[in-house]
Scaffold this active site. Structure first.
Site, PDB file in Angstrom:
ATOM      1  N   GLN A   8     -10.242  -4.062  -2.974  1.00  0.00           N
ATOM      2  CA  GLN A   8     -11.560  -3.657  -2.462  1.00  0.00           C
ATOM      3  C   GLN A   8     -12.667  -4.070  -3.426  1.00  0.00           C
ATOM      4  O   GLN A   8     -13.760  -4.444  -3.008  1.00  0.00           O
ATOM      5  CB  GLN A   8     -11.592  -2.137  -2.256  1.00  0.00           C
ATOM      6  N   CYS A  44     -16.262   1.700   0.736  1.00  0.00           N
ATOM      7  CA  CYS A  44     -15.116   0.862   1.116  1.00  0.00           C
ATOM      8  C   CYS A  44     -14.724   1.041   2.576  1.00  0.00           C
ATOM      9  O   CYS A  44     -14.092   0.171   3.162  1.00  0.00           O
ATOM     10  CB  CYS A  44     -13.937   1.123   0.186  1.00  0.00           C
ATOM     11  N   ASP A  55     -17.240   7.258  -1.738  1.00  0.00           N
ATOM     12  CA  ASP A  55     -16.007   7.149  -0.954  1.00  0.00           C
ATOM     13  C   ASP A  55     -15.729   8.537  -0.367  1.00  0.00           C
ATOM     14  O   ASP A  55     -16.388   9.514  -0.730  1.00  0.00           O
ATOM     15  CB  ASP A  55     -14.856   6.682  -1.870  1.00  0.00           C
ATOM     16  N   ARG A  61       0.885  -1.179   0.000  1.00  0.00           N
ATOM     17  CA  ARG A  61       0.000   0.000   0.000  1.00  0.00           C
ATOM     18  C   ARG A  61       0.912   1.215   0.000  1.00  0.00           C
ATOM     19  O   ARG A  61       1.674   1.432   0.932  1.00  0.00           O
ATOM     20  CB  ARG A  61      -0.921  -0.001   1.217  1.00  0.00           C
ATOM     21  N   ARG A 119     -13.713  -8.566   2.651  1.00  0.00           N
ATOM     22  CA  ARG A 119     -12.292  -8.338   2.387  1.00  0.00           C
ATOM     23  C   ARG A 119     -11.503  -9.582   2.789  1.00  0.00           C
ATOM     24  O   ARG A 119     -10.558  -9.988   2.098  1.00  0.00           O
ATOM     25  CB  ARG A 119     -11.777  -7.113   3.163  1.00  0.00           C
TER      26      ARG A 119
HETATM   27  N1  NVA Z   1      -9.952   6.568  -1.429  1.00  0.00           N
HETATM   28  C1  NVA Z   1      -9.569   6.192  -0.095  1.00  0.00           C
HETATM   29  C2  NVA Z   1      -9.785   4.716   0.121  1.00  0.00           C
HETATM   30  C3  NVA Z   1      -9.424   4.237   1.503  1.00  0.00           C
HETATM   31  C4  NVA Z   1      -9.581   2.757   1.659  1.00  0.00           C
HETATM   32  C5  NVA Z   1      -8.098   6.558   0.135  1.00  0.00           C
HETATM   33  O1  NVA Z   1      -7.294   6.340  -0.774  1.00  0.00           O
HETATM   34  O2  NVA Z   1      -7.774   7.067   1.200  1.00  0.00           O
HETATM   35  N1   CP Z   2     -11.252  -0.085   2.648  1.00  0.00           N
HETATM   36  C1   CP Z   2      -9.981  -0.167   3.089  1.00  0.00           C
HETATM   37  O1   CP Z   2      -9.062  -0.434   2.317  1.00  0.00           O
HETATM   38  O2   CP Z   2      -9.823   0.019   4.423  1.00  0.00           O
HETATM   39  P1   CP Z   2      -8.437   0.215   5.204  1.00  0.00           P
HETATM   40  O3   CP Z   2      -7.855   1.527   4.770  1.00  0.00           O
HETATM   41  O4   CP Z   2      -8.852   0.205   6.643  1.00  0.00           O
HETATM   42  O5   CP Z   2      -7.527  -0.929   4.863  1.00  0.00           O
END
Ligand code: NVA
Ligand code: CP
Length: 305
Positions: free
Chosen positions: A134, A259, A219, A104, A287
């Site tokens: 997701q 999400c 979102d 990530r 998930r």
């Molecule tokens: N669009 C959000 C999704 C979090 C799971 C982000 O990137 O912060």
């Molecule tokens: N939806 C999602 O990816 O949640 P987290 O940021 O908690 O992993």
């Protein structure tokens, strides 16, 4: 042979994705019935997190534990990644030790670079551009509640962000119609839109997108890394809240997904988020099951029963 990665939904065929969803549903049934199933014994997942996470981390870590394997949490704060060790060196070293790696991070390019040097499968656990894992959970949830999503209408309301980009890929791969209502200046990635084809269209008003929808998705207005833009974004997105009035324009059995984490009374009203059309808790649970199916597929090649 080069490792098979999961960077976007386009890395798998539509058939593989459908089989993966069915497998996730089966793995959920097995888990719920208390069946011990350990196809990943002695396998290790490396988890590189340069951004916060609750669901993604817990789902991957739990999936590995339940499948008989192990997961290692790696944060830049306490690894050499955070002290500037080149990404390609980190990829070469980690992938000589673990069996699969999830990342990530911010820049999508960084993930691509890591994957190109990795000897083992790399999973995109969110970049600024995409959030494909997701989508596996979202698709599983839709299939469980309503059956096949092919030909259905999905409305995306709000920011044309990483989730929205992954929804565009999902519309192609799963064959649903995607109607996106995003304010000017916050549209999805133009290259991804170019590949989207006729199944995806942009509209101006959230009401137009919501009309006759089978599924409404939104979102946060400011994603991770955009916190300083929040006050400007609140203005830009003020008319883009998913609330009861908007839900009423959709089909009577329309579902709501997010999400998470969510900001009640910003992108979604509390009434919708906590109301009867919301399936966000099942979506979050899925998930675990869908990422388990993904790990099983990448590590054993198994997709079906
Ligand atoms: N669009 C959000 C999704 C979090 C799971 C982000 O990137 O912060
Ligand atoms: N939806 C999602 O990816 O949640 P987290 O940021 O908690 O992993």
């Amino acid at each position: 042979m080069a490792a098979r990665h999961f960077i976007t939904l386009m890395d798998f065929t539509p058939e593989e994705l459908r089989d993966l969803i069915q497998r996730a549903i089966e793995l959920k049934r097995m888990q719920r019935s208390g069946e011990i199933y350990e196809p990943l014994k002695n396998k290790v997942l490396g988890m590189v997190f340069e951004k916060s996470s609750t669901r993604t981390r817990v789902a991957f870590e739990t999936a590995m534990a339940q499948c008989g394997g192990h997961a290692i949490f790696l944060s830049p704060r306490d690894t050499q990644l955070g002290r500037g060790e080149p990404i390609e060196d980190s990829a070469r070293v980690l992938s000589r030790m673990v069996d699969v790696i999830m990342i990530r991070t911010y820049e999508h390019e960084k993930l691509l670079q890591f994957a190109s040097y990795s000897l083992v499968p790399v999973i995109n656990a969110l970049t600024d551009m995409q959030h494909p894992v997701q989508l596996l959970a979202d698709m599983q949830t839709y299939f469980e509640y309503r059956g096949d999503i092919r030909g259905r209408r999905v409305a995306w309301i709000g920011d044309g962000n990483n989730m929205c980009n992954s929804y565009i890929d999902a519309a192609r791969q799963f064959g649903f119609e995607l109607v996106i209502a995003a304010p000017e200046g916050y549209l999805p990635d133009s290259d991804i839109l170019k590949t989207a084809g006729a199944a995806t269209r942009l509209v101006d008003a959230p009401e137009t997108a919501a009309k006759d929808a089978d599924l409404i998705v939104t979102d946060v207005w400011a994603s991770m890394g955009q916190e300083e833009e929040l006050s400007n974004r609140r203005l830009a997105f003020a008319d883009y809240q998913v609330n009861s009035e908007l839900m009423q324009l959709a089909k009577p059995d329309c579902m709501f997904m997010h999400c998470l984490p969510a900001h009640r009374e910003e992108e979604v009203s509390a009434e919708v988020m906590d109301g009867p059309q919301s399936v966000v808790w099942d979506e979050a649970e899925n998930r675990l099951h869908s990422q388990k199916a993904l790990l099983e597929f990448l590590l054993t090649g198994r997709l079906g029963d």
